[in-house]
Scaffold this active site. Structure first.
Site, PDB file in Angstrom:
ATOM      1  N   SER A  55     -19.558  29.412  65.704  1.00  0.00           N
ATOM      2  CA  SER A  55     -19.676  30.580  64.844  1.00  0.00           C
ATOM      3  C   SER A  55     -18.287  30.850  64.290  1.00  0.00           C
ATOM      4  CB  SER A  55     -20.161  31.778  65.667  1.00  0.00           C
ATOM      5  OG  SER A  55     -19.827  32.964  64.993  1.00  0.00           O
ATOM      6  N   HIS A  80     -21.998  27.576  61.849  1.00  0.00           N
ATOM      7  CA  HIS A  80     -22.794  28.805  61.793  1.00  0.00           C
ATOM      8  C   HIS A  80     -21.940  29.888  61.127  1.00  0.00           C
ATOM      9  CE1 HIS A  80     -25.851  31.672  63.342  1.00  0.00           C
ATOM     10  NE2 HIS A  80     -24.820  32.491  63.546  1.00  0.00           N
ATOM     11  N   ASP A  82     -21.679  33.843  59.841  1.00  0.00           N
ATOM     12  CA  ASP A  82     -22.244  35.171  60.072  1.00  0.00           C
ATOM     13  C   ASP A  82     -21.884  36.126  58.937  1.00  0.00           C
ATOM     14  OD1 ASP A  82     -23.496  34.964  62.734  1.00  0.00           O
ATOM     15  OD2 ASP A  82     -21.472  34.409  63.365  1.00  0.00           O
ATOM     16  N   MET A  84     -22.249  39.817  57.431  1.00  0.00           N
ATOM     17  CA  MET A  84     -22.573  41.191  57.868  1.00  0.00           C
ATOM     18  C   MET A  84     -22.226  42.176  56.758  1.00  0.00           C
ATOM     19  SD  MET A  84     -21.184  41.157  61.780  1.00  0.00           S
ATOM     20  CE  MET A  84     -21.248  39.677  62.793  1.00  0.00           C
ATOM     21  N   HIS A 113     -26.364  32.951  58.754  1.00  0.00           N
ATOM     22  CA  HIS A 113     -27.082  34.013  59.468  1.00  0.00           C
ATOM     23  C   HIS A 113     -26.809  35.320  58.727  1.00  0.00           C
ATOM     24  CE1 HIS A 113     -27.183  36.448  63.537  1.00  0.00           C
ATOM     25  NE2 HIS A 113     -28.133  36.827  62.703  1.00  0.00           N
ATOM     26  N   MET A 115     -26.936  39.029  58.383  1.00  0.00           N
ATOM     27  CA  MET A 115     -27.125  40.313  59.065  1.00  0.00           C
ATOM     28  C   MET A 115     -26.948  41.396  58.012  1.00  0.00           C
ATOM     29  SD  MET A 115     -25.109  39.252  62.512  1.00  0.00           S
ATOM     30  CE  MET A 115     -24.439  37.788  61.730  1.00  0.00           C
ATOM     31  N   MET A 185     -31.548  36.283  69.243  1.00  0.00           N
ATOM     32  CA  MET A 185     -30.243  36.933  69.457  1.00  0.00           C
ATOM     33  C   MET A 185     -30.106  37.300  70.941  1.00  0.00           C
ATOM     34  SD  MET A 185     -28.649  36.916  66.627  1.00  0.00           S
ATOM     35  CE  MET A 185     -27.225  37.854  67.175  1.00  0.00           C
ATOM     36  N   GLY A 190     -23.745  41.841  65.210  1.00  0.00           N
ATOM     37  CA  GLY A 190     -22.663  42.690  64.704  1.00  0.00           C
ATOM     38  C   GLY A 190     -21.264  42.264  65.098  1.00  0.00           C
ATOM     39  N   PHE A 191     -21.110  41.727  66.308  1.00  0.00           N
ATOM     40  CA  PHE A 191     -19.754  41.398  66.753  1.00  0.00           C
ATOM     41  C   PHE A 191     -19.766  40.149  67.621  1.00  0.00           C
ATOM     42  CE2 PHE A 191     -19.944  45.926  66.042  1.00  0.00           C
ATOM     43  CZ  PHE A 191     -18.811  46.161  65.280  1.00  0.00           C
ATOM     44  N   GLY A 192     -18.675  39.389  67.550  1.00  0.00           N
ATOM     45  CA  GLY A 192     -18.489  38.290  68.488  1.00  0.00           C
ATOM     46  C   GLY A 192     -17.988  38.854  69.812  1.00  0.00           C
ATOM     47  N   ASP A 220     -27.909  32.881  69.968  1.00  0.00           N
ATOM     48  CA  ASP A 220     -26.645  33.315  69.368  1.00  0.00           C
ATOM     49  C   ASP A 220     -26.137  34.578  70.074  1.00  0.00           C
ATOM     50  OD1 ASP A 220     -24.572  34.029  67.695  1.00  0.00           O
ATOM     51  OD2 ASP A 220     -25.809  34.315  65.915  1.00  0.00           O
ATOM     52  N   GLY A 221     -24.944  34.453  70.672  1.00  0.00           N
ATOM     53  CA  GLY A 221     -24.282  35.616  71.238  1.00  0.00           C
ATOM     54  C   GLY A 221     -24.036  35.487  72.731  1.00  0.00           C
ATOM     55  N   GLY A 222     -22.766  35.479  73.122  1.00  0.00           N
ATOM     56  CA  GLY A 222     -22.414  35.439  74.538  1.00  0.00           C
ATOM     57  C   GLY A 222     -22.721  34.103  75.197  1.00  0.00           C
ATOM     58  N   SER A 243     -16.568  32.854  70.618  1.00  0.00           N
ATOM     59  CA  SER A 243     -15.349  33.024  71.427  1.00  0.00           C
ATOM     60  C   SER A 243     -15.096  31.896  72.414  1.00  0.00           C
ATOM     61  CB  SER A 243     -15.353  34.351  72.171  1.00  0.00           C
ATOM     62  OG  SER A 243     -16.494  35.085  71.952  1.00  0.00           O
TER      63      SER A 243
END
Ligand code: DX5
Ligand code: ZN
Length: 266
Positions: A55, A80, A82, A84, A113, A115, A185, A190-192, A220-222, A243
């Site tokens: 990402s 990927h 993002d 927003m 993606h 958002m 999700m 909204g945030f990495g 996607d996410g964490g 991250s």
């Protein structure tokens, strides 16, 4: 004939596709990279899954060229992106110009993606910017989501649909046969850098059971060394990771380690 390794990566894939029956005129068309060829990325991504998609939200935007080169060297197969809008989600990132800039820097498939509220208003613009896959939030579409997915497909892109963790999986079940990709999700969009929400695992399992084998499931996410294996075991094909790659100095080593952790135990 030139050896394949002397050709740019995108031509190699076009030549390979042609040997599998892709129309030969596509090789000579200046637009071979565009139009229907974008959807042909889907089969390749499926074949190579599980795949890690960085990402780029977490990349160094003052050195996009260098970042793309480092990711390509690390063997990444798609990016990927993002987008927003500060409305559907509280954060603002970037729009079409940055997607177009990535398009100039790489031939890798761009998985965009969105958002954003009422994404249907911008589908064509993201297509023109060079997106290969466009994913919209079911909660954000202002018209029938099935129509939005069809519009994305009509443009020749892969069509994806997604929902935030607090939205029940039933909201995307109607699209398992029409969407090319369902993105689950595992954090609130909204945030990495947020913590993985395990509700995503149940959703992935449910979708894997009812969806056709060609449906791409993305998470996607964490996603990191601790959570990646649970995702592949639950059926994820595409692992979006921010991250856990960009916080490391050696992207190649980080990605290799993530791939090793992603192996489904037998
Ligand atoms: C969150 C974005 C993600 C995010 C992933 O809204 O959709 O793609 O950048 O970043 P990490 O891996 O840091 O959670
Ligand atoms: Zn994302």
């Amino acid at each position: 004939m030139l050896p394949l390794n002397s050709l740019p990566r995108y031509l190699v894939s076009i030549v390979r596709r042609n040997s599998n029956g892709f129309p030969s005129e596509a090789i000579h068309s200046p637009d071979a990279r565009f139009g229907m060829s974008r959807r042909s990325h889907l089969a390749r991504l499926r074949q190579q899954s599980p795949l890690i998609l960085p990402s780029v939200l977490s990349c160094d935007f003052s050195d996009m060229r260098g970042e793309v080169e480092r990711l390509e060297t690390a063997g990444v197969q798609a990016l990927h992106l993002d987008v927003m809008d500060g409305n559907f989600v509280p954060n603002i990132t970037y729009g079409m110009p940055i997607v177009a800039a990535f398009r100039k820097l790489t031939q890798l498939p761009l998985d965009v993606h969105l958002m954003i509220e009422n994404p249907e208003r911008y589908i064509r613009q993201f297509y023109e910017a060079g997106a290969d896959i466009i994913t919209v939030h079911e909660e954000a579409t202002g018209i029938d989501t099935a129509n939005v997915l069809q519009e994305i497909k009509n443009l020749g892109c892969g069509a994806g649909v997604t929902i935030n963790p607090d939205i029940p999986v039933e909201r995307v079940l109607p699209f398992v046969d029409t969407a090319d990709l369902i993105l689950v999700m595992s954090v609130n969009a909204g945030f990495g850098g947020q913590t993985f929400n395990p509700v995503a695992l149940e959703k992935l399992e449910a979708l894997r059971k009812v969806g056709p084998p060609e449906l791409l499931l993305e998470v996607d996410g964490g996603v990191n060394l601790e959570t990646v294996q649970a995702c592949t075991e639950a059926g994820a094909d595409l692992l979006v990771i921010g991250s856990a790659i960009f916080n490391q100095s050696d992207y190649g080593a980080a990605i290799d380690q993530l791939y090793r952790s992603a192996q489904v135990s037998t």
